[in-house]
Enzyme design. Structure first.
Site, PDB file in Angstrom:
ATOM      1  N   GLU A   1       0.826  -1.227   0.000  1.00  0.00           N
ATOM      2  CA  GLU A   1       0.000   0.000   0.000  1.00  0.00           C
ATOM      3  C   GLU A   1       0.854   1.268   0.000  1.00  0.00           C
ATOM      4  OE1 GLU A   1      -3.018  -0.298   3.094  1.00  0.00           O
ATOM      5  OE2 GLU A   1      -4.110  -1.793   1.929  1.00  0.00           O
TER       6      GLU A   1
ATOM      7  N   GLU B   1      -5.507  -8.204  -0.723  1.00  0.00           N
ATOM      8  CA  GLU B   1      -6.221  -7.971   0.550  1.00  0.00           C
ATOM      9  C   GLU B   1      -7.681  -7.740   0.200  1.00  0.00           C
ATOM     10  OE1 GLU B   1      -4.698  -5.220   3.507  1.00  0.00           O
ATOM     11  OE2 GLU B   1      -2.639  -5.665   2.908  1.00  0.00           O
TER      12      GLU B   1
HETATM   13  O1  AHR Z   1      -5.064  -6.041   6.843  1.00  0.00           O
HETATM   14  C1  AHR Z   1      -4.948  -4.944   7.693  1.00  0.00           C
HETATM   15  C2  AHR Z   1      -4.242  -3.772   7.023  1.00  0.00           C
HETATM   16  O2  AHR Z   1      -5.048  -3.286   5.985  1.00  0.00           O
HETATM   17  C3  AHR Z   1      -2.935  -4.072   6.345  1.00  0.00           C
HETATM   18  O3  AHR Z   1      -1.867  -4.011   7.203  1.00  0.00           O
HETATM   19  C4  AHR Z   1      -2.836  -2.984   5.335  1.00  0.00           C
HETATM   20  O4  AHR Z   1      -2.101  -3.371   4.186  1.00  0.00           O
HETATM   21  C5  AHR Z   1      -4.276  -2.615   5.012  1.00  0.00           C
HETATM   22  O5  AHR Z   1      -4.487  -1.266   5.104  1.00  0.00           O
END
Ligand code: AHR
Length: 498
Positions: free
Chosen positions: A172, A291
């Protein structure tokens, strides 16, 4: 209401890359400590890993696990996690403002992942660190021997290289919250140069470059184009992240969020292909949705957590029945896009926004979302068949036309099994559901299950109430299936075919 899908053996969206059913473990909250690792727990093995947790992870059949973060990786020194455990430093983790003991590091995680039957998608720190750290870590993990880092790995107990194939270039990096956050230009250049160096070390690896943290980022679009402009020829996948929630308690709109995921994926595919033609490249970039999940239940309680603790209970969302229905819709959406989404990671796996929860020194239990994930991961293998779907639609705050039926079919040539996954989004009405099939002869129903009839806010926290039950009766003919889908239901129909 009537609904149907028509499928044909010859109309295939794509083969399914098993990595579509990946997950994620970050050094944060109780994911590692008290999650997968709890040496004093009665079920711990000789390495301190909980066997009860491992056994549920095996039920989920997760082929790939992203590690060690997440936001955590952007401040992490991987060298802190190697060598004798008693000599490892305790460090401040600035991402979550906790203390990392480094009791579990690279070797422990690699050993654990083997026991979980999963490969690792290893993320490198491109927040506070860069090319040098990434190439050293890769040499440590994948080089046979006879060099400084590979010999250090051997000295630390791993004679054979770990052979990690999938690597993530940071996490990210478009997010202002990220340690070492960068502009698209800064990151694009760094990712390009890091990728070049890593592929010089090992040209068998595959690299994931960071896309946007959500499609709602102000830089969404320009970020992807700029990053790919630089890194295109050196990377293999572009990442997408997205978390959904229902804070407004608008069920109809919530269950329609998979349409947002679909739009997000198609938009990012278009950007990859635009850069491909701009560059006149022969190379196709695929996607890593590394994610995805529901994340909002724990937002308020997380504000109360005091900083600088070891493994505080962060992001412990307790999922309900409506979340499981949405997860079903999101899984179907990933399958519909399996021609371009080759990797996806349910974020996360244990305790932190997770399908599996542990009690310290106590039980392990399955959240509601465990079930649809487990079923799609186990039965949604082989190829995805392109469905021609007929369904009435409804309108919500964010979407004009939401089909009541969300459905997809997969075919596993090896097992000679066709599997249909279906969600009925209607609150009140049954769906008459027919499946019309061309090119297969359907023989018999192997299994039919549903998840239905629960209060939409029901959770499994006290007792595992939200679970699977036997599906509705089915009328099976050689080329068609007829059944009813209950209001607000998740359904799986497995059929043997020839
Ligand atoms: O999964 C939790 C968090 O969400 C992770 O660390 C990050 O990559 C995202 O913002």
């Amino acid at each position: 209401m009537k609904s149907s899908i028509a499928i044909s053996k010859n109309k295939i969206i794509s083969e399914i890359d098993p990595r579509l059913y990946g997950s994620f473990i970050e050094h944060m909250g109780r994911a590692v400590y008290e999650g997968i690792y709890e040496p004093k727990h009665p079920s711990a093995n000789e390495k301190g890993f909980r066997k009860d947790v491992l056994s549920l992870i095996k039920e989920l059949n997760v082929p790939l696990i992203r590690y060690p973060g997440g936001n955590f990786v952007s401040g992490y020194n991987w060298e802190d996690g190697i060598g004798p455990v008693e000599e490892r430093p305790r460090r401040l983790d600035l991402a979550w403002r906790t203390i990392e003991t480094n009791e579990v590091g690279l070797h422990e995680f690699m050993e654990w992942s083997k026991e979980a039957n999963a490969e690792v998608n290893m993320a490198v720190n491109l927040g506070t660190r860069g090319i040098d750290e990434a190439r050293n870590l890769l040499e440590y993990c994948n080089f046979e021997g006879g060099t400084y880092w590979s010999d250090l790995r051997k000295k630390n107990g791993a004679e054979k290289p770990f052979g990690i194939k999938t690597w993530s270039l940071g996490n990210e990096m478009d997010g202002p919250w990220q340690i070492g956050h960068k502009t698209a230009y800064e990151y694009g250049r760094l990712a390009e140069e890091t990728a070049k160096a890593m592929k010089l070390v090992d040209d068998n690896i595959e690299l994931v470059v960071c896309g946007s943290s959500t499609s709602k980022m102000p830089t969404f679009g320009s970020w992807e184009m700029t990053v790919l402009e630089h890194a295109y020829e050196h990377v293999d996948y572009l990442s997408l992240h997205c978390y959904y929630g229902n804070p407004e308690n608008d069920l109809e709109n919530y269950l329609a969020q998979s349409l947002d995921m679909d739009r997000f994926i198609k938009g990012v595919v278009a950007m990859c292909d635009a850069i491909k033609s701009k560059k006149g490249s022969d190379k196709k970039i695929n996607l890593s949705f590394d994610e995805w999940n529901v994340w909002y239940h724990s937002n308020e309680q997380d504000k109360e957590i005091k900083p600088w603790q070891v493994a505080p209970p962060l992001l412990e969302d307790i999922y309900n029945f409506e979340d499981a229905l949405l997860i079903g819709c999101l899984l179907i959406t990933l399958l519909k896009n399996a021609d371009r989404v080759k990797i996806a990671c349910l974020a996360q796996l244990v305790n932190v926004i997770a399908p599996i929860m542990t009690n310290k020194e106590g039980d392990v239990w399955k959240q509601t979302i465990f079930y649809p994930f487990m079923q799609v991961s186990n039965f949604g293998r082989g190829v995805v068949l392109e469905p021609e779907t007929k369904s009435d639609t409804y309108a919500t705050k964010d979407f004009d036309e939401v089909p009541f039926l969300e459905s997809i079919a997969t075919y596993d040539e090896y097992k000679k099994e066709m599997v249909v996954f279906a969600v009925n989004r209607s609150k009140n009405e049954h769906l008459d559901f027919s499946i019309n099939v061309e090119g297969f002869e359907m023989e018999e129903i192997v299994e039919t299950t549903q998840m239905s009839g629960y209060d939409i806010k029901e959770t499994n926290q006290e007792k595992e109430k939200v679970n699977l039950s036997k599906g509705n009766s089915i009328e099976l003919q050689t080329n068609s299936v007829k059944t009813k889908l209950k209001p607000l239901s998740w359904n799986v129909i497995r059929i043997s075919v020839k």
